[in-house]
Design a protein around this motif. Structure first.
Motif, PDB file in Angstrom:
ATOM      1  N   LEU A   1       0.806  -1.215   0.000  1.00 37.52           N
ATOM      2  CA  LEU A   1       0.000   0.000   0.000  1.00 37.52           C
ATOM      3  C   LEU A   1       0.842   1.270   0.000  1.00 37.52           C
TER       4      LEU A   1
ATOM      5  N   CYS B   1      -5.465   5.851   2.512  1.00 38.95           N
ATOM      6  CA  CYS B   1      -5.945   4.558   2.993  1.00 38.95           C
ATOM      7  C   CYS B   1      -5.814   4.467   4.504  1.00 38.95           C
TER       8      CYS B   1
ATOM      9  N   ALA C   1      -9.147   1.026   1.406  1.00 38.11           N
ATOM     10  CA  ALA C   1      -8.305   1.499   0.309  1.00 38.11           C
ATOM     11  C   ALA C   1      -8.793   2.857  -0.183  1.00 38.11           C
TER      12      ALA C   1
END
Length: 198
Positions: A66, A161, A174
């Motif tokens: 991420l 996120c 997300a």
């Protein structure tokens, strides 16, 4: 350093549909939510060092997917004040987060969450701190979460996120549905077998 006022302004702009309390995220942003399990076959708690190695590897792998190899994050935790009695998740002592200097945020009335369960005086007391994340830097804190000793979540303003570890895995909010679906494909083997994704 971010102030409490700046955090409040950021949160109301970026996440207007929820409060900064972990368990609300999947209900308030279902189209951006995905849950990954830390151990095979939805095993809840690590039993040996092999399990711990797998848990920490999975959680760091997802976080790095991420955020990249380094990131500035907000770490948010807090505690409950119910009927005048404070039951703090705030880890002042005996946990991996005890050395952080947290900034207190305004109390959140819990009647906004559940008007039946909570009284008008009941509230949640959130706090936050800025952290520099890289692989492994929060491993001890993740161990505490996995043993249900503390709860916290991470906020990436840059990647838009939320990362919320719990005793069993990680909930991710997300940036959008497409980013969520990409993660689900990338880490398909770590998803729940349940239809509801839990």
């Amino acid at each position: 350093m971010m102030t409490a006022e700046e955090f409040t302004e950021f949160w109301s702009s970026a996440y207007p549909d929820t409060l900064p309390i972990n368990y609300l995220f999947r209900h308030d942003y279902p189209d951006r939510w995905v849950r990954f399990h830390s151990l095979p076959e939805s095993k809840r708690y690590p039993e040996d060092e092999e399990d711990w190695t797998m848990l920490l590897n999975r959680q760091n792998t997802i976080t790095q997917a991420l955020l990249g190899t380094r990131a500035q994050l907000l770490l948010v935790t807090g505690g409950y004040e119910i009927k005048g009695s404070i039951n703090m998740d705030i880890p002042w002592t005996e946990t991996a987060l005890q050395h952080f200097s947290f900034t207190a945020l305004p109390a959140l009335p819990l009647r906004e969450v559940n008007s039946v369960e909570y009284g008008k005086e009941d509230c949640y007391l959130p706090i936050f701190v800025e952290v520099d994340w890289q692989w492994g830097v929060l491993n001890n804190a993740l161990r505490d979460v996995a043993q249900d000793d503390i709860r916290f979540f991470l906020v990436s303003r840059e990647q838009q996120c939320l990362i919320a570890p719990y005793d069993g895995g990680m909930d991710i909010i997300a940036a959008n549905t497409e980013a969520r679906d990409t993660l689900k494909i990338q880490f398909q083997g770590w998803l729940s077998m349940r239809e509801d994704g839990l």
